[in-house]
Design a protein around this motif. Structure first.
Motif, PDB file in Angstrom:
ATOM      1  N   MET A   1       0.832  -1.195   0.000  1.00  0.00           N
ATOM      2  CA  MET A   1       0.000   0.000   0.000  1.00  0.00           C
ATOM      3  C   MET A   1       0.872   1.252   0.000  1.00  0.00           C
ATOM      4  SD  MET A   1      -3.198  -0.806  -0.201  1.00  0.00           S
ATOM      5  CE  MET A   1      -3.990   0.698   0.273  1.00  0.00           C
ATOM      6  N   ALA A   2       1.939   1.221   0.771  1.00  0.00           N
ATOM      7  CA  ALA A   2       2.838   2.381   0.806  1.00  0.00           C
ATOM      8  C   ALA A   2       3.461   2.628  -0.563  1.00  0.00           C
ATOM      9  CB  ALA A   2       3.917   2.173   1.860  1.00  0.00           C
ATOM     10  N   ILE A   3       3.814   1.560  -1.247  1.00  0.00           N
ATOM     11  CA  ILE A   3       4.418   1.697  -2.570  1.00  0.00           C
ATOM     12  C   ILE A   3       3.405   2.298  -3.550  1.00  0.00           C
ATOM     13  CG2 ILE A   3       5.321   0.410  -4.549  1.00  0.00           C
ATOM     14  CD1 ILE A   3       6.585  -1.523  -2.473  1.00  0.00           C
ATOM     15  N   LEU A   4       2.170   1.822  -3.499  1.00  0.00           N
ATOM     16  CA  LEU A   4       1.147   2.368  -4.397  1.00  0.00           C
ATOM     17  C   LEU A   4       0.916   3.854  -4.112  1.00  0.00           C
ATOM     18  CD1 LEU A   4      -1.479  -0.521  -4.433  1.00  0.00           C
ATOM     19  CD2 LEU A   4       0.090   0.130  -6.279  1.00  0.00           C
ATOM     20  N   GLY A   5       0.837   4.196  -2.831  1.00  0.00           N
ATOM     21  CA  GLY A   5       0.626   5.592  -2.457  1.00  0.00           C
ATOM     22  C   GLY A   5       1.770   6.483  -2.886  1.00  0.00           C
ATOM     23  N   SER A   6       2.994   6.033  -2.663  1.00  0.00           N
ATOM     24  CA  SER A   6       4.143   6.861  -3.053  1.00  0.00           C
ATOM     25  C   SER A   6       4.266   6.942  -4.574  1.00  0.00           C
ATOM     26  CB  SER A   6       5.432   6.334  -2.428  1.00  0.00           C
ATOM     27  OG  SER A   6       5.758   5.062  -2.930  1.00  0.00           O
ATOM     28  N   THR A   7       3.876   5.890  -5.262  1.00  0.00           N
ATOM     29  CA  THR A   7       3.904   5.916  -6.727  1.00  0.00           C
ATOM     30  C   THR A   7       2.926   6.966  -7.254  1.00  0.00           C
ATOM     31  OG1 THR A   7       4.529   3.584  -6.807  1.00  0.00           O
ATOM     32  CG2 THR A   7       3.611   4.525  -8.816  1.00  0.00           C
ATOM     33  N   LEU A   8       1.757   7.042  -6.649  1.00  0.00           N
ATOM     34  CA  LEU A   8       0.771   8.042  -7.073  1.00  0.00           C
ATOM     35  C   LEU A   8       1.273   9.466  -6.867  1.00  0.00           C
ATOM     36  CD1 LEU A   8      -2.725   6.737  -5.950  1.00  0.00           C
ATOM     37  CD2 LEU A   8      -1.962   7.230  -8.268  1.00  0.00           C
ATOM     38  N   SER A   9       2.076   9.678  -5.828  1.00  0.00           N
ATOM     39  CA  SER A   9       2.559  11.036  -5.551  1.00  0.00           C
ATOM     40  C   SER A   9       3.767  11.420  -6.403  1.00  0.00           C
ATOM     41  CB  SER A   9       2.885  11.191  -4.063  1.00  0.00           C
ATOM     42  OG  SER A   9       3.948  10.337  -3.709  1.00  0.00           O
ATOM     43  N   ASN A  10       4.281  10.488  -7.165  1.00  0.00           N
ATOM     44  CA  ASN A  10       5.415  10.754  -8.042  1.00  0.00           C
ATOM     45  C   ASN A  10       4.945  11.595  -9.229  1.00  0.00           C
ATOM     46  OD1 ASN A  10       7.479  10.679  -9.948  1.00  0.00           O
ATOM     47  ND2 ASN A  10       7.946   8.524  -9.614  1.00  0.00           N
ATOM     48  N   GLN A  11       5.483  12.799  -9.338  1.00  0.00           N
ATOM     49  CA  GLN A  11       5.080  13.710 -10.404  1.00  0.00           C
ATOM     50  C   GLN A  11       5.466  13.201 -11.800  1.00  0.00           C
ATOM     51  OE1 GLN A  11       3.105  16.188  -9.943  1.00  0.00           O
ATOM     52  NE2 GLN A  11       3.153  16.127  -7.723  1.00  0.00           N
ATOM     53  N   ASN A  12       6.449  12.308 -11.854  1.00  0.00           N
ATOM     54  CA  ASN A  12       6.925  11.790 -13.141  1.00  0.00           C
ATOM     55  C   ASN A  12       6.173  10.547 -13.602  1.00  0.00           C
ATOM     56  OD1 ASN A  12       8.930  13.793 -13.336  1.00  0.00           O
ATOM     57  ND2 ASN A  12      10.261  12.609 -11.988  1.00  0.00           N
ATOM     58  N   LEU A  13       5.234  10.101 -12.815  1.00  0.00           N
ATOM     59  CA  LEU A  13       4.445   8.917 -13.164  1.00  0.00           C
ATOM     60  C   LEU A  13       3.605   9.206 -14.407  1.00  0.00           C
ATOM     61  CD1 LEU A  13       3.526   6.033 -12.232  1.00  0.00           C
ATOM     62  CD2 LEU A  13       1.650   7.195 -11.049  1.00  0.00           C
ATOM     63  N   ARG A  14       3.629   8.284 -15.352  1.00  0.00           N
ATOM     64  CA  ARG A  14       2.759   8.449 -16.520  1.00  0.00           C
ATOM     65  C   ARG A  14       1.315   8.476 -16.048  1.00  0.00           C
ATOM     66  NH1 ARG A  14       5.066   3.626 -19.183  1.00  0.00           N
ATOM     67  NH2 ARG A  14       2.884   3.169 -19.587  1.00  0.00           N
ATOM     68  N   ARG A  15       0.563   9.432 -16.531  1.00  0.00           N
ATOM     69  CA  ARG A  15      -0.789   9.623 -16.004  1.00  0.00           C
ATOM     70  C   ARG A  15      -1.718   8.450 -16.278  1.00  0.00           C
ATOM     71  NH1 ARG A  15      -3.712  14.566 -19.226  1.00  0.00           N
ATOM     72  NH2 ARG A  15      -4.021  13.486 -21.180  1.00  0.00           N
ATOM     73  N   GLU A  16      -1.482   7.663 -17.317  1.00  0.00           N
ATOM     74  CA  GLU A  16      -2.355   6.525 -17.587  1.00  0.00           C
ATOM     75  C   GLU A  16      -2.192   5.411 -16.554  1.00  0.00           C
ATOM     76  OE1 GLU A  16       1.228   6.037 -20.367  1.00  0.00           O
ATOM     77  OE2 GLU A  16      -0.124   7.685 -19.893  1.00  0.00           O
ATOM     78  N   LEU A  17      -1.156   5.496 -15.706  1.00  0.00           N
ATOM     79  CA  LEU A  17      -0.984   4.501 -14.643  1.00  0.00           C
ATOM     80  C   LEU A  17      -1.799   4.843 -13.397  1.00  0.00           C
ATOM     81  CD1 LEU A  17       2.841   3.789 -14.928  1.00  0.00           C
ATOM     82  CD2 LEU A  17       0.934   2.402 -15.767  1.00  0.00           C
ATOM     83  N   ARG A  18      -2.140   6.089 -13.232  1.00  0.00           N
ATOM     84  CA  ARG A  18      -2.880   6.510 -12.035  1.00  0.00           C
ATOM     85  C   ARG A  18      -4.223   5.787 -11.885  1.00  0.00           C
ATOM     86  NH1 ARG A  18       0.021  10.450  -9.771  1.00  0.00           N
ATOM     87  NH2 ARG A  18       1.449  11.599 -11.092  1.00  0.00           N
ATOM     88  N   PRO A  19      -5.032   5.709 -12.937  1.00  0.00           N
ATOM     89  CA  PRO A  19      -6.294   4.973 -12.783  1.00  0.00           C
ATOM     90  C   PRO A  19      -6.090   3.497 -12.406  1.00  0.00           C
ATOM     91  CG  PRO A  19      -6.368   6.332 -14.750  1.00  0.00           C
ATOM     92  CD  PRO A  19      -4.956   6.377 -14.246  1.00  0.00           C
ATOM     93  N   LEU A  20      -5.066   2.889 -12.928  1.00  0.00           N
ATOM     94  CA  LEU A  20      -4.796   1.484 -12.606  1.00  0.00           C
ATOM     95  C   LEU A  20      -4.484   1.314 -11.121  1.00  0.00           C
ATOM     96  CD1 LEU A  20      -2.581   0.597 -15.700  1.00  0.00           C
ATOM     97  CD2 LEU A  20      -4.987   0.026 -15.339  1.00  0.00           C
ATOM     98  N   ILE A  21      -3.719   2.240 -10.575  1.00  0.00           N
ATOM     99  CA  ILE A  21      -3.382   2.170  -9.152  1.00  0.00           C
ATOM    100  C   ILE A  21      -4.629   2.372  -8.302  1.00  0.00           C
ATOM    101  CG2 ILE A  21      -2.082   3.293  -7.302  1.00  0.00           C
ATOM    102  CD1 ILE A  21       0.129   3.833  -9.426  1.00  0.00           C
ATOM    103  N   LEU A  22      -5.461   3.332  -8.681  1.00  0.00           N
ATOM    104  CA  LEU A  22      -6.696   3.572  -7.923  1.00  0.00           C
ATOM    105  C   LEU A  22      -7.583   2.331  -7.907  1.00  0.00           C
ATOM    106  CD1 LEU A  22      -7.470   7.198  -9.087  1.00  0.00           C
ATOM    107  CD2 LEU A  22      -6.861   6.492  -6.776  1.00  0.00           C
ATOM    108  N   SER A  23      -7.706   1.666  -9.038  1.00  0.00           N
ATOM    109  CA  SER A  23      -8.494   0.431  -9.089  1.00  0.00           C
ATOM    110  C   SER A  23      -7.914  -0.642  -8.180  1.00  0.00           C
ATOM    111  CB  SER A  23      -8.558  -0.101 -10.521  1.00  0.00           C
ATOM    112  OG  SER A  23      -9.327   0.747 -11.326  1.00  0.00           O
ATOM    113  N   CYS A  24      -6.593  -0.672  -8.068  1.00  0.00           N
ATOM    114  CA  CYS A  24      -5.930  -1.659  -7.197  1.00  0.00           C
ATOM    115  C   CYS A  24      -6.379  -1.516  -5.747  1.00  0.00           C
ATOM    116  CB  CYS A  24      -4.416  -1.527  -7.266  1.00  0.00           C
ATOM    117  SG  CYS A  24      -3.690  -2.183  -8.765  1.00  0.00           S
ATOM    118  N   PHE A  25      -6.624  -0.284  -5.310  1.00  0.00           N
ATOM    119  CA  PHE A  25      -7.070  -0.087  -3.933  1.00  0.00           C
ATOM    120  C   PHE A  25      -8.357  -0.866  -3.657  1.00  0.00           C
ATOM    121  CE2 PHE A  25      -4.829   4.268  -4.020  1.00  0.00           C
ATOM    122  CZ  PHE A  25      -3.680   3.758  -3.450  1.00  0.00           C
TER     123      PHE A  25
END
Length: 178
Positions: A1-25
């Protein structure tokens, strides 16, 4: 969970990955049940922040991203509600937040015409009404948009029988509250 949360806060994360992480929750919540309560506050803040995202331009890519984001938040809520079904007090503080997304979906032309989105949305309405069958959600039951949304979903000829069945069940849950 910490990894997913920190990944979401990464400004360099490709935006198409954000929805995938949210669904993982939602997937995690439905899998670990009450153990998810320790992550609930943080995840709901993340979901609330994400559900208020508006397109910064009118490009198709941005519109698609925002739509994808809303759908993934809906997926997260489905999983969270399923995982914490037996712990309504944990879900209770987030009822307004969840219904804000449902109201947005109801008013969005694209999302309110999506079979899978409407199936999940009216399913959430029905689930919440069955979990909180003590009248706590009566105010939501009496909102005209809730009844209209369920009715439109139930009567949409393009929607699957499964979606219509869930909408009928949500309507029964709504009637029981009024």
């Amino acid at each position: 969970m910490a990894i997913l949360g920190s990944t979401l806060s990464n400004q360099n994360l490709r935006r198409e990955l954000r929805p995938l992480i949210l669904s993982c929750f939602g997937d995690i919540a439905s899998s670990i049940g009450h153990e998810f309560i320790q992550y609930l506050d943080v995840v709901m803040v993340i979901c609330n922040t994400a559900q208020t995202v508006q397109p910064e331009d009118n490009s198709i890519q941005t519109e698609d991203f925002v739509t994808s984001l809303k759908e993934s938040i809906l997926d997260a809520y489905v999983g969270i509600i399923a995982g914490l079904r037996d712990f309504p007090d944990a879900i209770s503080p987030y009822i307004d937040q969840i219904f804000e997304l449902l109201m947005y979906i109801n008013s969005d032309t694209y999302l309110s015409n999506s079979d899978s989105v409407c199936r999940a949305a009216v399913g959430i309405i029905g689930d919440l009404l069955s979990i909180f069958n003590d009248g706590r959600l009566r105010g939501y039951c009496e909102k005209e948009w809730v009844a209209d949304f369920i009715k439109r979903t139930r009567s949409n000829p393009k929607f699957s029988d499964a979606t219509k069945t869930i909408a009928r069940w949500a309507r029964e849950q709504q009637k029981a509250q009024i």
